[in-house]
Design an enzyme around this catalytic site. Structure first.
Site, PDB file in Angstrom:
ATOM      1  N   SER A 127      33.290  87.659  24.951  1.00 15.26           N
ATOM      2  CA  SER A 127      33.204  86.819  23.545  1.00 15.26           C
ATOM      3  C   SER A 127      33.289  85.117  24.365  1.00 15.26           C
ATOM      4  O   SER A 127      33.722  85.443  24.951  1.00 15.26           O
ATOM      5  CB  SER A 127      34.625  86.389  22.612  1.00 15.26           C
ATOM      6  N   HIS A 133      25.428  87.947  24.496  1.00 12.28           N
ATOM      7  CA  HIS A 133      24.233  87.479  23.958  1.00 12.28           C
ATOM      8  C   HIS A 133      22.790  88.067  25.084  1.00 12.28           C
ATOM      9  O   HIS A 133      21.765  87.965  24.227  1.00 12.28           O
ATOM     10  CB  HIS A 133      24.621  85.895  24.091  1.00 12.28           C
TER      11      HIS A 133
END
Ligand code: PAF
Length: 284
Positions: A189, A41
């Site tokens: 993840s 991110h």
């Protein structure tokens, strides 16, 4: 030192800040997330800052993309830590709406994208892309960014969002960012947090098996044989079920094979390890 980003929870506050930037002639990037942030991110935030003057991140665990039996309740949440990481990466504004802001009483619209959403995740998680397309259409409308960034780890999701933005004439550029990997190759993840230490060690096999499968495809071996061998290796190592190991066209998501791959192929995997579902993909 990085400044802590402001956190807003209403569409009016979000639009007020974005309008002020726009009025000053500045560009805005958006990074939609469900929180539980990792380097993947944050790399999108940094990419956003190359293409725009300000980055807005949204944090919203979107119930519409989870089936009732899936991990909506268990999905990791931690706004304080997320805000700190986003601030360090240069994000200035976080939009963190409640479910009632995104889906008020009587909400009854669903954005469905045909074609690219059909295979793989579309088959295994039939509710998923409708929920993603609906929430991303809303987030882009609410924020009105010049550019929005999504990770290539969810490659099919990226294609679905690009298709939706094009089909609905959304005035935003959709950009994919490269998958960020751990030192042993496992794709980062938020769901990796579910893995036990033993499962985490086994998970490192995914990039190894898939990299070898990609090499075999490049060498011209038949797609169906390569897919079956990779799935069997994962199963033998304790993965199960292996939802898919499949080669698809990287633009249309059309299933490839039988026979050797042509240009533009991508190899996709989704496999369960205990209670955790891992997905990943590679360009062939
Ligand atoms: O990839 C995700 O985190 C989510 O699917 C997204 C794009 C933020 C929509 O909820």
């Amino acid at each position: 030192m990085a400044t802590a980003p402001s956190i807003v929870r209403t569409v009016a506050e979000l639009r007020r800040q974005v309008a002020a930037w726009r009025a000053a002639g500045e560009r805005v990037a958006m990074v939609p997330t469900m929180g539980a942030l990792h380097e993947g991110h944050l790399s999108l935030v940094r990419l956003g800052l190359i293409r725009a003057d300000h980055v807005v991140a949204s944090i919203f665990v979107n119930p519409a993309q989870f089936a009732p039996h899936e991990d909506f309740d268990a999905y990791p949440r931690g706004e304080g830590r997320d805000a700190e990481l986003l601030g360090q990466a240069g994000c200035e504004l976080i939009f963190a709406p409640d479910v009632a802001v995104m889906y008020p009483d009587g909400f009854s619209t669903r954005v469905l994208v045909d074609g690219v959403s059909g295979p793989l995740e579309g088959e295994k998680r039939p509710q998923f892309f409708g929920g993603v397309a609906t929430v991303v259409a809303k987030l882009l409308n609410q924020c009105g960014p010049d550019v929005a960034l999504f990770g290539e780890k969810d490659y099919q999701q990226l294609l679905v969002i690009k298709r939706m933005a094009r089909d609905l004439d959304l005035p935003v550029e959709i950009v994919g960012g490269p998958t960020v990997r751990e030192a042993d190759g496992l794709a980062m993840s938020s769901r990796n947090a579910y893995l036990s230490a033993e499962e985490r060690a086994t998970a490192a096999l995914v990039p190894i098996v898939m990299a070898e499968a990609v090499e075999r495809l490049r060498a011209g071996l038949a797609i169906e044989a390569v897919e079956a061998e990779a799935a069997a290796r994962l199963e033998a190592a304790g993965f199960g079920p292996v939802d898919y190991v499949q080669a698809h066209d990287g633009e249309t998501m059309a299933r490839l094979g039988p026979g050797p791959v042509g240009a533009g192929a991508r190899l996709f995997v989704a496999a369960w390890l205990g209670k955790t579902r891992l997905i990943d993909n590679w360009a062939v």
